[in-house]
Design an enzyme around this catalytic site. Sequence first.
Site, PDB file in Angstrom:
ATOM      1  N   LEU A  89       6.530  -5.592  15.213  1.00  0.00           N
ATOM      2  CA  LEU A  89       5.641  -6.293  14.380  1.00  0.00           C
ATOM      3  C   LEU A  89       6.368  -7.120  13.274  1.00  0.00           C
ATOM      4  CD1 LEU A  89       3.016  -3.277  14.393  1.00  0.00           C
ATOM      5  CD2 LEU A  89       2.865  -5.502  15.675  1.00  0.00           C
ATOM      6  N   ALA A  90       5.392  -7.943  12.444  1.00  0.00           N
ATOM      7  CA  ALA A  90       6.017  -8.510  11.548  1.00  0.00           C
ATOM      8  C   ALA A  90       6.915  -7.716  10.509  1.00  0.00           C
ATOM      9  CB  ALA A  90       5.147  -9.291  10.448  1.00  0.00           C
ATOM     10  N   GLU A  91       6.376  -6.348  10.070  1.00  0.00           N
ATOM     11  CA  GLU A  91       6.923  -5.444   9.382  1.00  0.00           C
ATOM     12  C   GLU A  91       6.691  -4.115   9.712  1.00  0.00           C
ATOM     13  OE1 GLU A  91       7.906  -8.634   6.303  1.00  0.00           O
ATOM     14  OE2 GLU A  91       6.148  -8.198   7.329  1.00  0.00           O
ATOM     15  N   THR A  92       7.340  -3.163   9.523  1.00  0.00           N
ATOM     16  CA  THR A  92       7.288  -1.811   9.799  1.00  0.00           C
ATOM     17  C   THR A  92       7.664  -0.830   8.183  1.00  0.00           C
ATOM     18  OG1 THR A  92       7.638  -1.635  12.037  1.00  0.00           O
ATOM     19  CG2 THR A  92       8.218   0.437  10.753  1.00  0.00           C
TER      20      THR A  92
ATOM     21  N   HIS B 152       1.512  -6.805   3.042  1.00  0.00           N
ATOM     22  CA  HIS B 152       0.435  -6.077   4.167  1.00  0.00           C
ATOM     23  C   HIS B 152       0.864  -4.768   4.718  1.00  0.00           C
ATOM     24  CE1 HIS B 152       3.146  -7.473   7.300  1.00  0.00           C
ATOM     25  NE2 HIS B 152       2.483  -6.860   8.090  1.00  0.00           N
TER      26      HIS B 152
END
Length: 261
Positions: A44-47, A73
């Site tokens: 995903l874009a960030e963890t 986010h």
Amino acid sequence: MEARLFQLASFTSRRFAGNPAAVMLFDSDPPSDLCQALAAENNLAETAFLVPQGEDYRLRWFTPTVEVPLCGHATLASAAVVLERLAPEREQVVFHSASGPLTVRRSGIGYVMDFPVRRCVPADAPAGLSEALGAVPEEVVWDGFNFVARLASAEAVRRLVPDLAAIARLPAAGVIVTAPGEGDHDCVSRYFAPAKGIPEDPVTGGAHCALAPFWSERLGKTELHAFQASPRGGEMWCRLRGDRVDLEGACLFYLEGVARW
């Protein structure tokens, strides 16, 4: 080894919209190489990686390829995990991060994050920017991490089909493209950061740390309703307070479980 794993969509009240983030809960600090491997696996874009610190939490963010100094986010998602699953009796939580302490509190819409402002300064457009975007910006500024390119209209932002490989070669973490908003939105934007492993970020809290003061100066107002016009789409409410900005948005749980490796 194992860790609790949550996946949420931030800056949306609609299913299958907003920006997905993974949140992983650990009892003690996981090593950076493990965080990076897990972020790549989550894809995903960030963890976000959460570790309890008294009544607060330590918080780090990883894209599939790098650690980043701030992520809106995934912070919103982390707050939802704490306030809805771990400590539902609480009204707010403080995260200790590379960007200092970040306080998130409940709100009528969802949650309000207290973030540092990123002031923009005038900048010359880097060579190849217009070609990479497929559009000629009316204004270019620098927020300390990203180029911010202002286009003439929200429609111009929506119809962009940029050359992501060319954007990755620019001397910046990413490019924020923005324009005046439509309807009840004061501004629209999109964010491209292929050099960080994020071709297009669906909804970006960190970008609005720069967009809030940018549009405040141009619109003459300190409260803004912003829309990020990615294919998934999402919205937030921004309120400037000196060198801080409140970013407010909703958050939805999608997945909860345990990761094992």
